[in-house]
Design an enzyme around this catalytic site. Structure first.
Site, PDB file in Angstrom:
ATOM      1  NE  ARG A 223      -3.173  -4.815 -11.601  1.00 36.99           N
ATOM      2  CZ  ARG A 223      -2.449  -5.565 -10.773  1.00 36.99           C
ATOM      3  NH1 ARG A 223      -3.007  -6.577 -10.143  1.00 36.99           N
ATOM      4  NH2 ARG A 223      -1.177  -5.312 -10.572  1.00 36.99           N
ATOM      5  CG  HIS A 225      -1.162  -0.358 -11.995  1.00 38.51           C
ATOM      6  ND1 HIS A 225      -0.465  -1.497 -12.337  1.00 38.51           N
ATOM      7  CD2 HIS A 225      -0.289   0.675 -12.149  1.00 38.51           C
ATOM      8  CE1 HIS A 225       0.766  -1.176 -12.691  1.00 38.51           C
ATOM      9  NE2 HIS A 225       0.902   0.137 -12.578  1.00 38.51           N
ATOM     10  CB  CYS A 239       8.961  -3.616 -10.197  1.00 43.75           C
ATOM     11  SG  CYS A 239       8.611  -2.224 -11.304  1.00 43.75           S
ATOM     12  CB  CYS A 241       4.970  -1.742 -11.867  1.00 46.38           C
ATOM     13  SG  CYS A 241       5.314  -2.095 -10.122  1.00 46.38           S
ATOM     14  CD  GLN A 244       1.619  -6.839 -11.567  1.00 48.27           C
ATOM     15  OE1 GLN A 244       1.741  -5.801 -10.928  1.00 48.27           O
ATOM     16  NE2 GLN A 244       1.320  -7.990 -10.996  1.00 48.27           N
ATOM     17  N   GLY A 267       5.606   3.127  -4.734  1.00 49.27           N
ATOM     18  CA  GLY A 267       6.465   2.376  -3.827  1.00 49.27           C
ATOM     19  C   GLY A 267       5.721   1.729  -2.670  1.00 49.27           C
ATOM     20  CG  ASP A 300       1.409  -2.849   0.856  1.00 49.06           C
ATOM     21  OD1 ASP A 300       1.222  -1.630   0.634  1.00 49.06           O
ATOM     22  OD2 ASP A 300       0.964  -3.751   0.125  1.00 49.06           O
ATOM     23  NE  ARG A 302       0.325  -1.525  -2.266  1.00 46.40           N
ATOM     24  CZ  ARG A 302       0.337  -2.546  -3.112  1.00 46.40           C
ATOM     25  NH1 ARG A 302       0.131  -2.331  -4.409  1.00 46.40           N
ATOM     26  NH2 ARG A 302       0.577  -3.768  -2.671  1.00 46.40           N
ATOM     27  CB  THR A 323      -5.298  -8.823  -7.536  1.00 50.06           C
ATOM     28  OG1 THR A 323      -4.195  -8.516  -6.674  1.00 50.06           O
ATOM     29  CG2 THR A 323      -6.294  -9.663  -6.751  1.00 50.06           C
ATOM     30  CE  LYS A 328      -3.151  -4.571  -5.359  1.00 49.94           C
ATOM     31  NZ  LYS A 328      -2.834  -4.444  -6.797  1.00 49.94           N
TER      32      LYS A 328
END
Length: 368
Positions: A223, A225, A239, A241, A244, A267, A300, A302, A323, A328
């Site tokens: 995972r 995260h 959210c 999160c 999850q 974020g 996004d 990330r 996911t 991802k």
């Protein structure tokens, strides 16, 4: 990682630190020099020092420029940056209002604006915005190309070529019994030049196996995260999160073992303060995607190359990915991690996050 590359990364890290301290930074490229100061951290003295030669212009990211109806988008081609000529009415307060969309309702009428071609400063401007984002700052900077004061100088190519994952090292590991997963080891990773540390929770006997010699290791249930202080720690209902995170740990433990990567990318990569600004925009009626865009970020930001690097350092190259986000899967696959299966990871909605989950499904492509 080579010594010069490490030196470049350290140079970039120092530049990010200077911006976060409200100091000017000079970006030097081939035949072009640009000195910038973060708009949100500027004060009257630091702006006056930057303005000592010619009046500093404003650099803002293209998503924010589009919301301000700055139509000369050719100025942003290939860079994602707009340079605005600073008019006499753009004092410090007005410039902060231009940079921060949370203030749009307080100061709704802005302009007129005149976009200026970046010319040979295009790479330097793109590097400046990248530094601001790396520092968790609004992507908005005062900029001059004739600064005569003292400022840290960073090479433009070093900034544009900086890859955070390249210098990530496994630093230490220790037993960390968790509620519901007592057989857990925490593994810490740190970039050599500084910056946030990332963690891997190795749950159960991931690397132990009685398979025959030469038999390939089975794919590891994994995972990814992204850290969420408000959800993971404070129990926010805005959210999914926190649920999850806890459900992933439980699912991995129940499956007999696996890995949870805890990535410091709050974020969706925009940082905690900007996430809270996005929350304020959501209170004004914007969804999570539009809130990020109004701030000047992509939807996004990330960097999943960090996750691929962490898995590689752990000796894992085949995973089953827990996911709902196809991005991802694609990102890890592009970086040499074989994803043999996507394992669904849905959480029930609550009255406070039902719209957020719908946005993730309808606008971000999550399989919910």
């Amino acid at each position: 990682m080579s010594a010069p590359a490490t030196a470049d990364a350290q140079q970039v890290a120092r530049a990010v630190d200077e911006l976060r301290r409200g100091q000017p930074v000079t970006l030097k490229g081939a035949g072009a020099t640009l000195t910038v100061l973060a708009v949100e951290l500027a004060d009257s003295a630091s702006l006056a020092a930057l303005d000592a030669g010619t009046r500093a212009d404003l650099l803002i990211a293209r998503p924010r420029a589009a919301l301000l109806h700055i139509t000369n988008q050719r100025a942003a081609e290939g860079t994602g940056v707009i340079r605005i000529a600073r008019a006499p009415w753009m004092d410090l307060a007005a410039s902060v209002a231009i940079a921060d969309p949370v203030r749009d309702l307080e100061s709704p009428f802005k302009g007129p604006f005149r976009a200026v071609e970046l010319g040979n400063l295009a790479d330097a401007a793109a590097a400046a915005i990248r530094l601001a984002k790396a520092g968790g700052l609004l992507p908005a900077l005062f900029a001059v190309d004739d600064y005569a004061g003292d400022a840290l100088t960073v090479d433009v190519d070093a900034v544009l070529g900086y890859v955070r994952a390249e210098s990530l090292k496994l630093v230490t590991r220790a037993r960390l019994p968790l509620d519901g997963a007592p057989d857990t080891e925490v593994v810490a990773f740190r970039p050599l030049e500084g910056g946030p540390e990332h963690l891997a929770l190795v749950i159960g006997p991931v690397f132990a196996s009685d398979r025959a010699a030469g038999e390939p290791a089975p794919p590891v249930l994994t995972r990814l995260h992204s850290a969420c202080l408000t959800g993971d720690v404070l129990g926010s209902l805005k959210c999914d999160c926190g649920p999850q995170l806890r459900a992933a740990i439980a699912a991995i433990a129940e499956a007999g073992g696996g890995i949870l990567l805890y990535l410091q990318q709050e974020g969706r990569g925009i940082g905690l303060i900007n996430k809270l600004r996005a929350y304020a925009l959501q209170d004004q009626g914007f969804d999570t995607v539009d809130a990020n865009l109004r701030l000047g970020f992509e939807s996004d930001e990330r960097d999943f190359e960090l996750a691929a690097r962490m898995l590689s350092l752990l000796g894992v190259d085949r995973i089953r990915l827990l996911t709902n986000n196809p991005d991802k899967v694609a990102s890890l696959t592009e970086r040499g991690i074989t994803v043999t299966e996507r394992v669904e990871h849905k959480m029930p909605a609550n009255p406070h996050n039902v719209a957020y989950l719908a946005t993730k499904r309808d606008r971000s492509g999550h399989l919910l």
